[in-house]
Design an enzyme around this catalytic site. Sequence first.
Site, PDB file in Angstrom:
ATOM      1  N   GLY A 246      34.694  33.699  -2.476  1.00  0.00           N
ATOM      2  CA  GLY A 246      33.850  32.499  -2.504  1.00  0.00           C
ATOM      3  C   GLY A 246      34.287  31.811  -3.847  1.00  0.00           C
ATOM      4  O   GLY A 246      35.117  32.185  -4.613  1.00  0.00           O
TER       5      GLY A 246
ATOM      6  N   ASP B 112      22.327  28.845   5.663  1.00  0.00           N
ATOM      7  CA  ASP B 112      24.016  28.689   5.582  1.00  0.00           C
ATOM      8  C   ASP B 112      24.539  29.220   7.092  1.00  0.00           C
ATOM      9  O   ASP B 112      25.807  29.697   6.941  1.00  0.00           O
ATOM     10  CB  ASP B 112      24.508  28.992   4.497  1.00  0.00           C
ATOM     11  CG  ASP B 112      25.983  28.536   4.371  1.00  0.00           C
ATOM     12  OD1 ASP B 112      26.348  27.478   5.038  1.00  0.00           O
ATOM     13  OD2 ASP B 112      26.681  29.212   3.416  1.00  0.00           O
TER      14      ASP B 112
END
Length: 275
Positions: free
Chosen positions: A36, A173
């Site tokens: 990420g 998300d």
Amino acid sequence: MKGSARQKLDQLNFMEQVRECRDNGYLLSSRKIGSGAFSKVYLAYATHERLRHNPKLASDLRGKRHAMVAIKIISTAEAPVEFSQKFLPREISSLNATYKHLNVVQLYETYQNSRRSYLVLELAARGDLLEHINSVSDHRCRPGLEEDEARGLFWQLVSAVAHCHSSGIVHRDLKCENILLDDRGLLKLSDFGFANRSGLKNSLLSTFCGSVAYTAPEILMSKKYNGEQADLWSLGIILYAMVTGKLPFKERQPHRMLHLMRQGPTFRPGMSPGW
């Protein structure tokens, strides 16, 4: 910084992470299985000593008959203060609140120092749902999953999201990349970095979260929104992607996305009426 110097620094940092994991009872491998903005996820192995001291971990891995875990390493030294003080604690809190659901990735423990935070997570070795859809589509020479498989996976996903909502957690998300599959083919909902506690049943949120392609129209219009309802919209997008192999609305700009949403999605011929 020159490439060779950067590479050497990365190697030193990784060796430091290996030592820190070993000190906490885990053998970190060099196999990176995710990344990420401020984090990397590696395959790791729990030591016998760690299994003796962590009943939660030992109980779960006994059923899996292996000692493999995923360790998410977050560089809190490089991340913005808001990330370290707001979003990371929310992720940990959400995973603790949803512990012991078969279709939510399990958090076994955390440890940290002044530079990094470590999350020891359940391993989902078969990758994410998007990769699975693409692989099956290539094998079938036809986009999307078989309807029976999509139905079974979607049932598991709905079960996971319902469990989150009943625990007061909204994900915010939901997308194919944040849904993993383990070596038994079980679905595992992951990545709670944008998760939030929904609070009062009808309370509204205002933070824009997630990916535009999966985002509910009220969020694209910069309106306050109900987190649970926004999650349900994202579920519909994911189901469409499962059975068609593509996203129903795909534009970078929110106003163009809203225009496509008003037109509605299209479905290929031959899809069963139940969809």
